[in-house]
Design an enzyme around this catalytic site. Structure first.
Site, PDB file in Angstrom:
ATOM      1  N   SER A 183       1.440  -7.329   4.328  1.00 17.26           N
ATOM      2  CA  SER A 183       0.926  -6.266   5.185  1.00 17.26           C
ATOM      3  C   SER A 183       1.186  -6.455   6.673  1.00 17.26           C
ATOM      4  O   SER A 183       1.095  -5.511   7.436  1.00 17.26           O
ATOM      5  CB  SER A 183      -0.572  -6.106   4.948  1.00 17.26           C
ATOM      6  OG  SER A 183      -1.255  -7.267   5.394  1.00 17.26           O
ATOM      7  N   HIS A 211       0.282  -2.507  -1.284  1.00 25.79           N
ATOM      8  CA  HIS A 211       1.004  -1.856  -0.176  1.00 25.79           C
ATOM      9  C   HIS A 211       2.362  -1.318  -0.617  1.00 25.79           C
ATOM     10  O   HIS A 211       3.052  -0.680   0.175  1.00 25.79           O
ATOM     11  CB  HIS A 211       1.227  -2.837   0.977  1.00 25.79           C
ATOM     12  CG  HIS A 211       0.063  -2.937   1.910  1.00 25.79           C
ATOM     13  ND1 HIS A 211      -0.283  -1.919   2.785  1.00 25.79           N
ATOM     14  CD2 HIS A 211      -0.850  -3.915   2.103  1.00 25.79           C
ATOM     15  CE1 HIS A 211      -1.344  -2.288   3.486  1.00 25.79           C
ATOM     16  NE2 HIS A 211      -1.716  -3.493   3.084  1.00 25.79           N
ATOM     17  N   LYS A 242      -4.962   3.192  -1.156  1.00 25.29           N
ATOM     18  CA  LYS A 242      -3.927   3.274  -0.114  1.00 25.29           C
ATOM     19  C   LYS A 242      -3.068   4.520  -0.360  1.00 25.29           C
ATOM     20  O   LYS A 242      -3.557   5.618  -0.188  1.00 25.29           O
ATOM     21  CB  LYS A 242      -3.139   1.960  -0.070  1.00 25.29           C
ATOM     22  CG  LYS A 242      -3.996   0.830   0.515  1.00 25.29           C
ATOM     23  CD  LYS A 242      -3.262  -0.473   0.735  1.00 25.29           C
ATOM     24  CE  LYS A 242      -4.132  -1.458   1.500  1.00 25.29           C
ATOM     25  NZ  LYS A 242      -4.529  -2.637   0.718  1.00 25.29           N
TER      26      LYS A 242
END
Ligand code: PLP
Length: 396
Positions: A183, A211, A242
């Site tokens: 990240s 992610h 996310k």
């Protein structure tokens, strides 16, 4: 007792503040999106959300959630194995497995729980976990809860991983665990090489796609798509919080027997509530949308390439990225904070990261690109970076 404890806490809080590490939360009074309203009524362009596909305020997902409110109620008031499993929870688990090309899936309240509950039921002191040094906090915590021997390897460093695998040969089972996208830098784990080492040294692989899911790969199926390893990885964890709508929820997906055993023994699954029907239904809808088209991935990838190319041309130092995370390197901690503040004055919301979140002298502004961004948004962001960059003598 509390008087003493209170002064202890106050002292701790003071230390955090003195070190410049106190986290203040900015209040947003609008839905999450490319454009958000902050508490003082000001509108800013948002470049720090994990809203990679722009689904956090998507009409189709909101409608699916509203409908489920009527058909399935607000909450289920139960863990899954008592009376917390609705048809839509099973459907969502099937959708996740279908998306990743895996055998089965299990839902959790969050990916933090998925990672917290994945190691301990599967491995014991006879086994080995080989973990990337930059893995997410939830993986680190999950590994701590497990009795397996721990081997840490430097971020994406295959020489080090190989050395650790050699050391771990005495153990019964070996599991290599890595984030799909890291990240802070936006780099992708070299899953092809990890997989090759796993084959060579007889190990299993787990990837946290939090992610990368929805983002990496032509159709957003994550790093297993990117490296043509769909169906080959034993364990994938991920979040619905996310790219996948951003509400709440996590999952583990992979080999059937692994998921079966997690349902029997994984503590955050057994002893924590089911996700709300609204979230399950919107999740199903979201995966349906992913089956229909990959236009959001096309837009996201184009947006990221556009931003990176132009920023580099202007003279900014950007870490190589294979995700929607662009680290604009400033190296100096103070400078990163100054830059973020000035960018906010220009209507661009980004965050400056510095030690201990990133290594010393590696301070940066992290820019997160979204399919919700239009070219004019990206241009406005680049223009603001250019203006502030010149003011701070970072670029000519
Ligand atoms: C965000 C993130 C998590 C936590 O996900 P939640 O569903 O918000 O708990 C876990 N792992 C990684 C790699 C993440 O980036």
């Amino acid at each position: 007792m509390y008087q003493e404890f209170k002064s202890f806490l106050k002292n701790e809080l003071n230390n955090i503040e003195q070190a410049g590490l106190y986290k203040n939360e900015r209040i947003i009074s609008s839905p999450q999106g490319a454009l958000i309203k902050v508490a003082d009524g000001k509108e800013v362009l948002n470049f720090c959300a994990n809203n990679y596909l722009g689904l956090s305020n998507h009409l189709a997902l909101k409608n699916a959630a509203k409908q489920a409110l009527d058909t399935h109620g607000y909450g289920v008031s139960s863990v899954r194995f008592i009376c917390g499993t609705q048809d839509i929870h099973k459907q969502l688990e099937a959708s996740i497995a279908n998306f990743f090309g895996t055998e089965d899936s299990i839902l959790y309240a969050a990916c933090f729980d998925a990672n917290g509950g994945v190691f301990e039921p599967l491995l014991n002191e006879e086994d080995a976990i080989l973990s990337d040094a930059l893995n997410h906090a939830s993986i680190i915590d999950g590994v701590r809860l497990c009795k397996a021997q721990r081997y840490r390897y430097a971020n994406a460093d295959m020489v080090d991983l190989e050395a650790q695998l050699i050391k771990a040969q005495a153990q019964r089972f070996r599991l290599i665990v890595t984030d799909g996208v890291f990240s802070m830098d936006g780099n992708v784990a070299p899953l092809d090489k990890i997989y090759a080492l796993a084959e060579k040294y007889n190990a299993m692989v787990m990837v946290d796609e939090s992610h990368s899911a929805g983002v990496v790969g032509t159709t957003g199926r994550g790093v297993t798509e990117r490296f043509k390893l769909r169906g080959k990885i034993e364990i994938i964890t991920g979040t619905l919080g996310k790219a996948f709508g951003g509400a709440i929820g996590g999952f583990t997906t992979g080999k059937k027997e692994i998921i079966d055993l997690l349902r029997q023994r994984s503590r955050p699954y057994l002893f924590s509530n089911s996700i709300p029907p609204m979230v399950a239904a919107a999740g199903i809808k979201m995966f349906e949308m992913m089956e229909e088209t990959n236009e959001l991935q096309i837009k996201l990838h184009a947006n990221t390439a556009y931003f990176v190319e132009r920023m580099k041309a202007i003279g900014f130092d950007i870490k190589p990225t294979e995700s929607a995370i662009c680290a604009v390197m400033l190296y100096d901690a103070k400078l990163s904070q100054e830059m973020a503040t000035r960018l906010l004055d220009e209507g661009i919301y980004v965050i400056g990261f510095y030690f201990p979140v990133v290594p010393k002298d590696q301070a940066r502004i992290r820019v997160q690109i979204s399919a919700a961004h239009e070219t004019e948004h990206l241009d406005k962001c680049i223009k603001a970076f250019t203006k502030v960059g010149k003011e701070l003598n970072l670029i000519q």
